[in-house]
Design an enzyme around this catalytic site. Structure first.
Site, PDB file in Angstrom:
ATOM      1  N   SER A 114       0.724  -1.310   0.091  1.00  0.00           N
ATOM      2  CA  SER A 114      -0.054   0.170  -0.020  1.00  0.00           C
ATOM      3  C   SER A 114       0.742   1.073   0.186  1.00  0.00           C
ATOM      4  O   SER A 114       0.494   2.256  -0.503  1.00  0.00           O
ATOM      5  CB  SER A 114      -1.101   0.141   1.229  1.00  0.00           C
ATOM      6  N   CYS A 115       1.809   1.362   0.641  1.00  0.00           N
ATOM      7  CA  CYS A 115       2.623   2.562   0.969  1.00  0.00           C
ATOM      8  C   CYS A 115       4.134   2.614   0.330  1.00  0.00           C
ATOM      9  O   CYS A 115       4.698   3.467   0.361  1.00  0.00           O
ATOM     10  CB  CYS A 115       2.858   2.832   2.329  1.00  0.00           C
ATOM     11  N   GLY A 116       4.556   1.424  -0.305  1.00  0.00           N
ATOM     12  CA  GLY A 116       5.852   1.438  -0.670  1.00  0.00           C
ATOM     13  C   GLY A 116       7.068   1.330   0.306  1.00  0.00           C
ATOM     14  O   GLY A 116       6.571   0.897   1.461  1.00  0.00           O
ATOM     15  N   CYS A 118       8.750   2.129   3.568  1.00  0.00           N
ATOM     16  CA  CYS A 118       8.339   2.729   4.963  1.00  0.00           C
ATOM     17  C   CYS A 118       9.383   3.142   6.039  1.00  0.00           C
ATOM     18  O   CYS A 118      10.348   2.414   5.799  1.00  0.00           O
ATOM     19  CB  CYS A 118       7.036   1.811   5.584  1.00  0.00           C
TER      20      CYS A 118
END
Length: 282
Positions: A114-116, A118
């Site tokens: 979802s966020c690449g 982190c």
């Protein structure tokens, strides 16, 4: 590998009527990327194009810049206690003489779909200096009408999305609107890495006269990936983040968001768009 999709039982409710049926879901599995035998990162991804994904990830991290930098990529046999090959661990071997930046100390190496990436230690840790600065000379010129038609063409080419509804996509177009490549993944950053990795493998970096279109939002990291590959234009069907806009402005990237129908917002690099009316002064 036939693991792009999986079947699961689902209880379906329609207008109060309950039924049971199998449903097709997009597969999501972890991929561990090792660099010269050492664990580097883990990402949740849709299996397929794993070597391109790993190569593109390393382009984004400043490790690889051109085909000769890459010696080979292999799946790691014996990745589990029983010695079996899960096809979820790849080892990237760089060519002799390739300098390896100390990237493992700068960030948490766990990534999600979802966020690449982190847990970045700081903004400076992701402002990686690219060996392919954006240098489209003369500048790519894109008609807004051409941009407006790209999301529909992206959607038409999403074969797995048609079966699951659960995938992001990234596509490369020429400045004339020709579809050059498209990749799908449960993570938008993975889809972009697969595109860039494939370009590295085929000797097509830098992607200096292309348009990158992503099916979701434009995060800071997607802008970074575009810059690292020398892509001059990034368009997204959803919103960019503030850091994405800042990085686009700093690096000379053209960043377009909310590309829907004939509407779009241009956040940076408007000189590449063939605008027919004067910009409204704030």
């Amino acid at each position: 590998m036939g693991r792009v999709t999986e079947r699961r039982k689902v209880i379906r409710i329609r207008d109060g009527a309950v039924s049971s049926r199998p449903d097709t879901l997009v597969a999501e599995e972890p991929l561990e990327i090792r660099l010269n035998g050492k664990p580097l990162a883990i990402t949740m991804r849709t299996p397929g194009d794993d070597f391109a994904l790993a190569a593109g990830f390393l382009v984004s991290e400043g490790v690889l810049a051109e085909g000769p930098d890459l010696q080979n990529i292999v799946y790691c046999a014996g990745a589990t206690a029983d010695g079996s090959n899960t096809y979820n661990v790849v080892d990237v071997r760089t060519a002799p003489g390739v300098t390896i930046p100390d990237i493992t100390l700068e960030r948490n190496v766990y990534t999600t779909s979802s966020c690449g990436l982190c847990g970045k230690a700081s903004l400076d840790a992701v402002r990686t200096t690219t060996r392919w600065p954006i240098a489209d000379t003369p500048p790519v010129r894109v008609d807004p009408e051409l941009l407006a038609g790209l999301p529909d063409r992206l959607r038409e080419a999403q074969r797995v999305f048609d079966r699951t509804g659960g995938l992001h996509a990234a596509a490369l177009f020429s400045e004339d609107g020709e579809l050059l490549d498209i990749r799908e993944d449960v993570g938008r950053h993975n889809a972009v890495d697969k595109l860039i990795g494939r370009a590295l493998q085929t000797g097509n970096l830098p992607l200096s006269r292309t348009i990158l279109l992503v099916s979701g939002r434009a995060s800071f990291e997607l802008v970074q990936k575009a810059v690292m590959a020398g892509i001059p234009v990034l368009a997204a069907v959803s919103a960019p983040s503030s850091l994405a806009v800042d990085l686009a402005a700093e690096t000379g990237l053209t960043l377009v968001g909310f590309l829907r129908g004939t509407s779009m917002n241009v956040y940076a690099g408007e000189h590449r768009l063939a605008l027919r009316t004067a910009a409204v002064q704030a």
